[in-house]
Motif scaffolding. Sequence first.
Motif, PDB file in Angstrom:
ATOM      1  N   MET A   1     -21.831  42.557  13.118  1.00  0.00           N
ATOM      2  CA  MET A   1     -21.377  43.939  13.250  1.00  0.00           C
ATOM      3  C   MET A   1     -22.469  44.977  12.947  1.00  0.00           C
ATOM      4  N   GLY A   2     -23.567  44.561  12.367  1.00  0.00           N
ATOM      5  CA  GLY A   2     -24.629  45.513  12.028  1.00  0.00           C
ATOM      6  C   GLY A   2     -24.278  46.382  10.833  1.00  0.00           C
ATOM      7  N   ILE A   3     -23.527  45.828   9.907  1.00  0.00           N
ATOM      8  CA  ILE A   3     -23.059  46.612   8.765  1.00  0.00           C
ATOM      9  C   ILE A   3     -23.537  46.050   7.425  1.00  0.00           C
ATOM     10  N   SER A   4     -23.468  44.751   7.231  1.00  0.00           N
ATOM     11  CA  SER A   4     -23.652  44.191   5.897  1.00  0.00           C
ATOM     12  C   SER A   4     -24.886  43.304   5.753  1.00  0.00           C
TER      13      SER A   4
ATOM     14  N   ILE B   1     -31.010  48.778  13.795  1.00  0.00           N
ATOM     15  CA  ILE B   1     -30.000  47.896  13.204  1.00  0.00           C
ATOM     16  C   ILE B   1     -28.794  47.945  14.121  1.00  0.00           C
ATOM     17  N   CYS B   2     -28.259  46.771  14.457  1.00  0.00           N
ATOM     18  CA  CYS B   2     -27.113  46.765  15.359  1.00  0.00           C
ATOM     19  C   CYS B   2     -26.278  45.510  15.180  1.00  0.00           C
ATOM     20  N   GLY B   3     -25.173  45.481  15.883  1.00  0.00           N
ATOM     21  CA  GLY B   3     -24.312  44.315  15.939  1.00  0.00           C
ATOM     22  C   GLY B   3     -24.534  43.576  17.245  1.00  0.00           C
ATOM     23  N   LEU B   4     -23.903  42.424  17.373  1.00  0.00           N
ATOM     24  CA  LEU B   4     -24.063  41.594  18.571  1.00  0.00           C
ATOM     25  C   LEU B   4     -23.725  42.342  19.855  1.00  0.00           C
TER      26      LEU B   4
ATOM     27  N   ARG C   1     -20.807  56.589  -2.269  1.00  0.00           N
ATOM     28  CA  ARG C   1     -20.823  57.588  -1.192  1.00  0.00           C
ATOM     29  C   ARG C   1     -20.019  57.105   0.022  1.00  0.00           C
ATOM     30  N   GLN C   2     -20.144  55.835   0.352  1.00  0.00           N
ATOM     31  CA  GLN C   2     -19.407  55.301   1.499  1.00  0.00           C
ATOM     32  C   GLN C   2     -17.900  55.348   1.240  1.00  0.00           C
TER      33      GLN C   2
ATOM     34  N   LYS D   1     -29.261  56.834   7.633  1.00  0.00           N
ATOM     35  CA  LYS D   1     -29.519  57.716   8.784  1.00  0.00           C
ATOM     36  C   LYS D   1     -29.576  56.911  10.080  1.00  0.00           C
ATOM     37  N   ILE D   2     -30.137  55.715   9.995  1.00  0.00           N
ATOM     38  CA  ILE D   2     -30.231  54.848  11.168  1.00  0.00           C
ATOM     39  C   ILE D   2     -28.866  54.271  11.526  1.00  0.00           C
ATOM     40  N   ARG D   3     -28.118  53.870  10.518  1.00  0.00           N
ATOM     41  CA  ARG D   3     -26.847  53.152  10.706  1.00  0.00           C
ATOM     42  C   ARG D   3     -25.844  53.685   9.684  1.00  0.00           C
ATOM     43  N   PRO D   4     -25.116  54.770  10.000  1.00  0.00           N
ATOM     44  CA  PRO D   4     -24.236  55.409   9.011  1.00  0.00           C
ATOM     45  C   PRO D   4     -23.150  54.516   8.413  1.00  0.00           C
TER      46      PRO D   4
END
Length: 187
Positions: free
Chosen positions: A95-98, A9-12, A161-162, A126-129
Amino acid sequence: MTLPFKITICGLAELRQHRDARVSHVLSILDPEFPAPTAFADYGAHTRLELRFDDIIHEQEMLRAPQPAHVEALLKFGAGLERVTEAHLLVHCHMGISRSTASTALLVAQAAPAMPPDEIFAALHKIRPQIWPNLRIIEMGDEKLGRNGTMVAALRQLYRRQIEADPNWVSEMRAGGRGREINLAYS
């Protein structure tokens, strides 16, 4: 329980970093008017789905909210992925967040129906905190997959938790029109 396939999982801004990762499938989630990324020209052969909608959780004028058709398309794209030998799924949004993390959660839930939602979100964390899955996407997918609200309930715990780890999430999400997610965390 282990994930049914390898996931990135990532962002641009991170796409070029993964060009040698032997990615077999790419789910691109972009804003409606954003140009298609050129980074994929450097990737090996892969199957790719591009979806276009804004990172919002309710209808807003001048923006395109995620729709049931988007969720149906991503689930169709991911159908049977767990049976692909050496499948490696890369999912990105800006952004690889939402949007990307919500979509990935649904793909995992589809491929591993016995995997509890809290385990799905824990594995993705674990992959993308920095994950903060889009509530609207999760709600539509929860219904489509027949998860009976369990995905949304697990998301409540993840949001809590976040927020405990970084209270700035509250002001950032409220400022972005996503107060319903904060309200869910505290419900």
